[in-house]
Design a protein around this motif. Structure first.
Motif, mmCIF file in Angstrom:
data_model
loop_
_atom_site.group_PDB
_atom_site.id
_atom_site.type_symbol
_atom_site.label_atom_id
_atom_site.label_comp_id
_atom_site.label_asym_id
_atom_site.label_seq_id
_atom_site.Cartn_x
_atom_site.Cartn_y
_atom_site.Cartn_z
ATOM 1 N N GLU A 113 2.339 -1.281 -8.950
ATOM 2 C CA GLU A 113 3.713 -2.299 -10.001
ATOM 3 C C GLU A 113 5.359 -2.173 -9.247
ATOM 4 O O GLU A 113 5.441 -0.901 -9.754
ATOM 5 C CB GLU A 113 3.428 -2.856 -10.853
ATOM 6 N N ILE A 114 6.075 -3.222 -8.923
ATOM 7 C CA ILE A 114 7.440 -2.158 -8.803
ATOM 8 C C ILE A 114 8.032 -3.280 -10.331
ATOM 9 O O ILE A 114 8.316 -4.298 -10.017
ATOM 10 C CB ILE A 114 8.011 -2.683 -7.562
ATOM 11 N N ARG A 115 8.910 -2.016 -11.529
ATOM 12 C CA ARG A 115 9.465 -2.379 -12.035
ATOM 13 C C ARG A 115 11.176 -2.828 -12.094
ATOM 14 O O ARG A 115 10.939 -1.533 -11.293
ATOM 15 C CB ARG A 115 9.155 -2.666 -13.619
ATOM 16 N N CYS A 116 11.934 -3.659 -12.499
ATOM 17 C CA CYS A 116 12.987 -3.099 -13.002
ATOM 18 C C CYS A 116 13.276 -2.364 -13.580
ATOM 19 O O CYS A 116 12.452 -1.986 -14.364
ATOM 20 C CB CYS A 116 13.505 -4.438 -13.410
ATOM 21 N N CYS A 117 14.500 -1.566 -13.176
ATOM 22 C CA CYS A 117 15.190 -0.669 -13.559
ATOM 23 C C CYS A 117 15.404 -0.226 -14.753
ATOM 24 O O CYS A 117 15.697 0.788 -15.898
ATOM 25 C CB CYS A 117 15.569 0.787 -13.110
ATOM 26 N N ARG A 118 15.947 -1.424 -14.979
ATOM 27 C CA ARG A 118 16.814 -1.708 -16.770
ATOM 28 C C ARG A 118 16.494 -2.311 -17.484
ATOM 29 O O ARG A 118 15.902 -1.994 -18.827
ATOM 30 C CB ARG A 118 17.959 -2.378 -16.222
ATOM 31 N N CYS A 119 15.374 -4.026 -17.270
ATOM 32 C CA CYS A 119 14.685 -4.396 -18.220
ATOM 33 C C CYS A 119 13.152 -4.604 -17.462
ATOM 34 O O CYS A 119 12.400 -4.795 -18.812
ATOM 35 C CB CYS A 119 15.236 -6.316 -17.831
ATOM 36 N N ALA B 2 7.164 -7.245 -7.902
ATOM 37 C CA ALA B 2 6.830 -7.157 -6.964
ATOM 38 C C ALA B 2 5.884 -5.931 -7.115
ATOM 39 O O ALA B 2 5.022 -5.095 -8.354
ATOM 40 C CB ALA B 2 7.653 -6.448 -5.472
ATOM 41 N N LYS B 3 4.680 -6.063 -6.222
ATOM 42 C CA LYS B 3 3.506 -5.209 -6.482
ATOM 43 C C LYS B 3 3.240 -5.015 -4.767
ATOM 44 O O LYS B 3 3.796 -6.036 -4.040
ATOM 45 C CB LYS B 3 1.587 -6.169 -7.344
ATOM 46 N N GLY B 4 2.704 -3.690 -5.305
ATOM 47 C CA GLY B 4 2.826 -3.818 -3.711
ATOM 48 C C GLY B 4 2.878 -2.003 -3.233
ATOM 49 O O GLY B 4 3.133 -0.980 -4.452
ATOM 50 N N ARG B 5 3.095 -1.582 -2.052
ATOM 51 C CA ARG B 5 3.083 0.116 -1.351
ATOM 52 C C ARG B 5 5.119 -0.354 -0.856
ATOM 53 O O ARG B 5 4.394 -1.340 0.289
ATOM 54 C CB ARG B 5 2.177 0.536 -0.997
ATOM 55 N N ALA B 6 5.619 0.144 -0.671
ATOM 56 C CA ALA B 6 6.507 -0.106 0.346
ATOM 57 C C ALA B 6 7.311 1.204 0.429
ATOM 58 O O ALA B 6 7.304 2.140 -0.674
ATOM 59 C CB ALA B 6 8.322 -0.769 -0.851
ATOM 60 N N GLU B 7 7.594 1.639 1.874
ATOM 61 C CA GLU B 7 8.623 2.962 2.649
ATOM 62 C C GLU B 7 10.571 2.847 1.956
ATOM 63 O O GLU B 7 10.211 3.615 1.483
ATOM 64 C CB GLU B 7 8.355 2.995 3.362
ATOM 65 N N VAL B 8 10.624 2.053 2.127
ATOM 66 C CA VAL B 8 12.322 1.065 1.362
ATOM 67 C C VAL B 8 11.800 0.131 1.061
ATOM 68 O O VAL B 8 12.330 -0.661 2.079
ATOM 69 C CB VAL B 8 13.103 1.630 2.320
ATOM 70 N N MET B 9 12.941 -0.155 -0.030
ATOM 71 C CA MET B 9 12.655 -1.296 0.070
ATOM 72 C C MET B 9 14.041 -1.719 -1.317
ATOM 73 O O MET B 9 14.318 -0.799 -2.059
ATOM 74 C CB MET B 9 11.831 -2.527 -0.084
ATOM 75 N N GLU B 10 14.579 -2.474 -1.587
ATOM 76 C CA GLU B 10 15.611 -2.506 -2.262
ATOM 77 C C GLU B 10 15.694 -4.082 -3.992
ATOM 78 O O GLU B 10 15.307 -4.862 -2.510
ATOM 79 C CB GLU B 10 17.668 -2.516 -1.985
ATOM 80 N N PHE B 11 15.732 -4.139 -4.434
ATOM 81 C CA PHE B 11 15.382 -5.107 -5.386
ATOM 82 C C PHE B 11 16.083 -5.417 -6.251
ATOM 83 O O PHE B 11 16.321 -4.888 -6.749
ATOM 84 C CB PHE B 11 14.455 -5.383 -5.920
ATOM 85 N N LYS B 12 16.125 -7.355 -6.177
ATOM 86 C CA LYS B 12 17.865 -7.065 -7.071
ATOM 87 C C LYS B 12 17.029 -8.335 -8.401
ATOM 88 O O LYS B 12 16.536 -8.888 -7.741
ATOM 89 C CB LYS B 12 19.166 -8.016 -6.755
ATOM 90 N N CYS B 13 16.875 -7.712 -9.508
ATOM 91 C CA CYS B 13 16.669 -8.153 -10.860
ATOM 92 C C CYS B 13 17.049 -9.906 -11.053
ATOM 93 O O CYS B 13 18.397 -10.157 -11.348
ATOM 94 C CB CYS B 13 16.642 -7.440 -12.289
ATOM 95 N N PRO B 14 16.359 -10.423 -11.075
ATOM 96 C CA PRO B 14 16.606 -11.958 -11.599
ATOM 97 C C PRO B 14 17.548 -12.673 -12.852
ATOM 98 O O PRO B 14 17.827 -12.885 -12.961
ATOM 99 C CB PRO B 14 15.758 -12.654 -10.402
ATOM 100 N N ARG B 15 16.349 -11.669 -13.694
ATOM 101 C CA ARG B 15 16.908 -11.364 -14.686
ATOM 102 C C ARG B 15 18.316 -11.015 -15.158
ATOM 103 O O ARG B 15 18.563 -11.402 -15.589
ATOM 104 C CB ARG B 15 15.285 -10.968 -16.055
ATOM 105 N N CYS B 16 18.646 -9.558 -14.817
ATOM 106 C CA CYS B 16 19.188 -8.621 -15.750
ATOM 107 C C CYS B 16 20.015 -8.842 -14.128
ATOM 108 O O CYS B 16 21.422 -7.808 -14.267
ATOM 109 C CB CYS B 16 18.857 -7.608 -16.400
ATOM 110 N N GLY B 17 20.002 -8.750 -13.367
ATOM 111 C CA GLY B 17 20.941 -8.940 -12.144
ATOM 112 C C GLY B 17 21.190 -7.025 -11.529
ATOM 113 O O GLY B 17 21.867 -6.482 -10.648
#
Length: 59
Positions: free
Chosen positions: A8-14, A19-34
């Protein structure tokens, strides 16, 4: 790869599930807190989330 093996890949803030899976390098923007969460692999079988904000979240 089976469904129960996905990490599980979870937002660092909220903590929202981004996402679920494995990543080498990815960036996510949380739709809840930004907040942005950057995921980088230390080696092919593991990854370390790195926050670009003040909050950090370890998996």
């Amino acid at each position: 790869m089976q469904k129960n093996e996905l990490e599980e890949i979870r937002c660092c803030r909220c903590g929202k599930l981004l996402a679920k899976g494995r990543a080498e390098v990815m960036e996510f923007k949380c739709p809840r807190c930004g907040a942005f969460t950057l995921v980088r692999a230390k080696h092919p079988s593991a990854h370390l989330p790195v926050s670009q904000g003040s909050a950090t979240h370890a998996l």
